[in-house]
Design an enzyme around this catalytic site. Structure first.
Site, PDB file in Angstrom:
ATOM      1  N   ASP A  62      44.678  32.690 -25.487  1.00 17.29           N
ATOM      2  CA  ASP A  62      43.960  33.901 -24.501  1.00 17.29           C
ATOM      3  C   ASP A  62      44.884  35.085 -24.830  1.00 17.29           C
ATOM      4  O   ASP A  62      46.027  35.053 -25.186  1.00 17.29           O
ATOM      5  CB  ASP A  62      43.752  33.427 -22.985  1.00 17.29           C
ATOM      6  CG  ASP A  62      42.693  34.326 -22.313  1.00 17.29           C
ATOM      7  OD1 ASP A  62      42.236  34.923 -22.672  1.00 17.29           O
ATOM      8  OD2 ASP A  62      43.033  34.360 -21.102  1.00 17.29           O
ATOM      9  N   GLU A  91      44.555  40.134 -27.533  1.00 13.96           N
ATOM     10  CA  GLU A  91      44.047  41.137 -28.177  1.00 13.96           C
ATOM     11  C   GLU A  91      45.203  42.134 -28.893  1.00 13.96           C
ATOM     12  O   GLU A  91      44.834  42.901 -30.065  1.00 13.96           O
ATOM     13  CB  GLU A  91      43.014  42.165 -27.432  1.00 13.96           C
ATOM     14  CG  GLU A  91      41.941  41.311 -27.211  1.00 13.96           C
ATOM     15  CD  GLU A  91      42.211  40.051 -26.001  1.00 13.96           C
ATOM     16  OE1 GLU A  91      42.935  40.096 -25.366  1.00 13.96           O
ATOM     17  OE2 GLU A  91      41.258  39.292 -26.247  1.00 13.96           O
ATOM     18  N   ASP A 108      35.260  37.296 -20.973  1.00 14.10           N
ATOM     19  CA  ASP A 108      34.727  37.277 -19.765  1.00 14.10           C
ATOM     20  C   ASP A 108      33.550  38.124 -19.333  1.00 14.10           C
ATOM     21  O   ASP A 108      33.362  39.297 -19.039  1.00 14.10           O
ATOM     22  CB  ASP A 108      35.845  38.001 -18.911  1.00 14.10           C
ATOM     23  CG  ASP A 108      37.258  37.432 -18.972  1.00 14.10           C
ATOM     24  OD1 ASP A 108      37.189  36.333 -19.545  1.00 14.10           O
ATOM     25  OD2 ASP A 108      38.144  38.173 -18.632  1.00 14.10           O
TER      26      ASP A 108
HETATM   27  C1  GLC Z   1      41.361  36.028 -19.087  1.00 13.28           C
HETATM   28  C2  GLC Z   1      40.451  35.111 -19.791  1.00 13.28           C
HETATM   29  C3  GLC Z   1      39.802  33.987 -18.755  1.00 13.28           C
HETATM   30  C4  GLC Z   1      40.895  33.190 -17.968  1.00 13.28           C
HETATM   31  C5  GLC Z   1      41.860  34.330 -17.286  1.00 13.28           C
HETATM   32  C6  GLC Z   1      42.935  33.340 -16.764  1.00 13.28           C
HETATM   33  O1  GLC Z   1      40.741  36.694 -18.241  1.00 13.28           O
HETATM   34  O2  GLC Z   1      39.199  35.566 -20.616  1.00 13.28           O
HETATM   35  O3  GLC Z   1      38.857  32.773 -19.526  1.00 13.28           O
HETATM   36  O4  GLC Z   1      40.499  32.283 -17.186  1.00 13.28           O
HETATM   37  O5  GLC Z   1      42.165  35.219 -18.108  1.00 13.28           O
HETATM   38  O6  GLC Z   1      43.801  32.780 -17.702  1.00 13.28           O
END
Ligand code: GLC
Length: 760
Positions: free
Chosen positions: A387, A390, A458
């Protein structure tokens, strides 16, 4: 601002397998990769050592061309490239001379300072599809987009840019198809006639070369096949990753994770995967566990495994600045972190506080990252959720003076997430356990399908996001991705019970079926919605498990040819204008034969467009003749799903997890149609690489209405199917009497490896 337009040719040279054309402004290189794929690179500073993150093929050794005073004509069996010399312009035609795509004569390729743009002619009936995860319509005509991988938290349904960069689109006009992959990782721009008074389409980037691959195959399907030949295809995914996945930010302790898993088993709702979001870590430090709330990771995972659950944990790129923390110390000692140009380590805030960022553009950093996973793999974690890559940081943009490998941030930002996913995949792949890694990434660039699944980030808990999510899944399918998820239920906000039920029913037909929710939202698990809704959610998840043999065979197609599992109707019904109508543009084929019409949670009937051919409603067996729109009943218990006549859909009984064998019966469903059809059934052990050595079970199942025959070809491969019996289920065959010549019961057969022929 220094502005130049590509001008007159000064010299033309063929050197080996490349044509080199020089003008005052730049040098153009032309290579033929295959008869239907030609690469053009126009550069002011061409670097022959600059390799692509996306492309895994090399150009062909030779090609044919002719040259006259005015033009160069390069011909393959599929394409004709006419290069007009003065000014230098690139125009593509089919081999028999039909126009596919031409430069705008006036502006062609041009530069404004470092920014390079290619203006191309726009044809009156031209449509565009592609670019992967983008908002907007299926037909992108009249829209413009930017690629700049962004942590798009709280994004609306029109937001741009989002998390990923897939600079590949397909143009459709005059019954013809072509594709362009602009392989450039700088911030890039695509304008499909949005700002040019419908005169031109254009694309370009803030820097780098005008480096594109032109695809000239004559069908969307063949272009996808060529694009995924060029940029790679997915491996077979672990079978467990195709089961139901339950996630939340976060299950706060091992006890809570176990409790959720136990509840699935208690409620008899099938599920395979549970996730740990960031709170499993100690202070959000990657590759650590919180000693109080997750004191015994192996103990937790052993218990999950005993319940047939697989655990996926999140990993973010940001490494906390904290002496004594292993990854920090190692990274500092070996200089593994991204720096400013003067060598100072780049530092900024993200979840753990002050962080450094691994420089995934260096091989040694890739290796180091890959080996760091032992903290997760040793206790038994099987999936790795990448995650914030980017890369995301509070404040969003990184300074442009930050370096990654040999590059500055703006040159390669769009590939950072892919490089992280690649390091993760390759690291896990090196563990000698012969297991397929499951990697999931938020940021991506073209070619990511070789390493990872993706999800669309998200989203929010409202209907328009559900529909947009489906369009993005369909669009990502055009750009090489097949294993794709969206946060079912919506990440931000609380869905109404109706939306939860509806979205879950669409999740059955989402390649990766994951329920996920943001911190602070109401609990989302299937039993949180009242008994009646739970029953619907359960029934739909059970349907997903019934369909797994079909879904797995669908992923085999993605692995072999690049065809995605979720297919916009524009792939199979390209010339049908209706499929681009915004009333119907969310509809898609799931695999070869299931057509799904997403419907908002507030509507209980839906206008559905049935393309040409015969269709059956899955739930009622009702038969329809297509090439028309119908009003379909759409209660929350029954999403409008239609089966193509002639469909062959293998199913199995309901199991609670893919680790269960089930009753050993492969149920082959055939829906009657007037045309012959066939389906390639594929099975293997679902977890190892033995399929690469021939340990698979593959056979073609054919339906032949003229000869009233359903046949199974001999099995190819050495794998023993987990199904001992084949049960045939016929739909819409009412007018046929069933032959029982064989003396066996009509509907059930031993799963023999040899040819099986069944008359009906
Ligand atoms: C980001 C991710 C989400 C995750 C959050 C906490 O917003 O896109 O899926 O739950 O971080 O890690």
């Amino acid at each position: 601002m220094q502005t130049e337009i590509l001008g007159n040719t000064k010299s033309v040279n063929k050197q080996g397998n490349v044509l080199i054309i020089k003008t005052k402004e730049a040098v153009a290189h032309v290579w033929v990769y295959s008869p239907s794929v030609i690469r053009i690179n126009v550069s002011k500073s061409f670097d022959k050592n600059d390799t692509s993150f996306a492309v895994i093929q090399n150009p062909a050794d030779r090609f044919d061309y002719t040259e006259s005073d005015d033009e160069i004509v390069l011909t393959t069996s599929a394409l004709k490239l006419r290069v007009s010399k003065s000014p230098l312009r690139f125009n593509f035609y089919t081999a028999d001379g039909k126009v596919l795509s031409e430069d705008d004569e006036r502006f062609g390729i041009n530069w404004q300072s470092e920014r390079v743009i290619n203006y191309r002619k726009l044809y009156p009936d031209e449509k565009f599809i592609g670019l992967g995860e983008k908002t907007g319509n299926l037909n992108r005509r009249g829209s413009s987009y930017v690629n700049w991988n962004t942590d798009a938290a709280l994004h609306g349904v029109d937001a741009d840019p989002l998390y990923k960069t897939f600079p590949f689109f397909i143009g459709l006009h005059n019954g013809l198809t072509y594709g362009i992959f602009f392989d450039n990782t700088h911030k890039s721009y695509f304008d499909f006639g949005a700002t040019t008074d419908e005169q031109m389409s254009w694309f370009g980037a803030d820097g780098g070369d005008m480096n594109y691959y032109f695809f000239g195959a004559q069908s969307v399907e063949k272009i996808i096949e060529d694009y995924t030949w060029l940029t790679g295809r997915m491996e077979m995914p672990p079978l467990w990753s195709l089961g139901y996945q339950q996630c939340r930010w976060s299950y706060m302790s091992a006890a809570e994770v176990l409790d959720i898993a136990e509840n699935f088993r208690k409620e008899k709702i099938p599920a395979d995967v549970i996730y740990c979001d960031i709170d499993y870590m100690d202070g959000f430090k990657i590759f650590t566990w919180n000693k109080e709330t997750f004191p015994d990771p192996k103990g937790l995972i052993d218990k999950l495994k005993a319940m047939n659950f697989h655990l996926v944990t999140i990993v973010d790129p940001g490494i906390k600045v904290e002496p004594g923390y292993k990854q920090y110390d190692e990274g500092v000692a070996k200089d593994y972190f991204a720096t400013y140009l003067n060598g100072e380590k780049y530092i900024t805030d993200v979840w753990p506080g002050r962080c450094h960022f691994p420089d995934f553009f260096r091989d040694d950093v890739q290796d180091w990252w890959g080996t760091s996973f032992t903290a997760l793999t040793e206790p038994g974690v099987e999936g790795f959720w990448n995650d914030m890559n980017e890369p995301a940081a509070w404040g969003q943009n990184m300074p442009w003076l930050v370096k990654f490998g040999e590059y500055y941030m703006p040159e390669v930002r769009n590939a950072y997430g892919m490089q992280m996913a690649r390091a993760t995949y390759e690291g896990i792949r090196k563990i000698p356990d012969n297991k397929r890694p499951f990697v999931l990434t938020r940021a991506a660039y073209s070619g990511t399908q070789r390493y990872s699944a993706v999800w669309t980030g998200d989203n929010s808990a409202y209907d328009a996001h559900m529909l947009l999510g489906q369009r993005m899944v369909n669009s990502l399918g055009i750009t090489g991705m097949s294993l794709i998820g969206v946060d079912i239920g919506g990440f931000t906000g609380d869905p109404t019970p109706a939306l939860m039920v509806r979205w879950n029913s669409l999740g059955v037909y989402t390649p990766m079926f994951r329920n996920h929710a943001m911190q602070g939202t109401k609990m989302r698990e299937p039993w949180c919605w009242g008994k009646e809704n739970e029953a619907i959610i359960k029934k739909d998840i059970e349907l997903r498990y019934r369909l797994l043999p079909y879904i797995y065979s669908g992923f085999y197609q993605s692995h072999k040819t690049g065809m995605p599992l979720s297919r916009t109707l524009a792939i199979n019904y390209t010339d049908n204008e209706n499929v681009f109508d915004v009333k119907y543009h969310n509809q898609f084929l799931f695999g070869d034969a299931i057509m799904v019409a997403p419907v908002e949670s507030t509507r209980f009937t839906a206008e559905v467009y049935l393309p040409q051919g015969e269709w059956y409603r899955l739930s009622t067996e009702e038969n329809y003749t297509g090439d028309k729109a119908i009003i379909a009943e759409a209660p929350l218990t029954d999403l409008p799903v239609f089966i193509k006549a002639g469909a062959i859909i293998p199913m199995q009984n309901v199991i609670q997890s893919t680790d269960e064998k089930g009753d050993g019966i492969l149920e082959v469903n055939v829906w009657f149609g007037n045309e012959a059809s066939s389906f390639v059934y594929y099975e293997d052990d679902g977890s190892s690489y033995d399929y690469e050595k021939g340990e698979y079970y593959k056979r073609e199942i054919s339906f032949d209405p003229k000869n009233r025959l359903i046949s199974f070809s001999e099995v190819d491969g050495s794998f023993e199917s987990k199904y001992d019996k084949i049960k045939l289920m016929l739909h819409g065959f009412a007018s046929f009497s069933i032959s029982k010549e064989t003396g066996k019961s009509f509907s059930q057969y031993e799963n023999d490896k040899g040819i099986i022929k069944i008359d009906f």
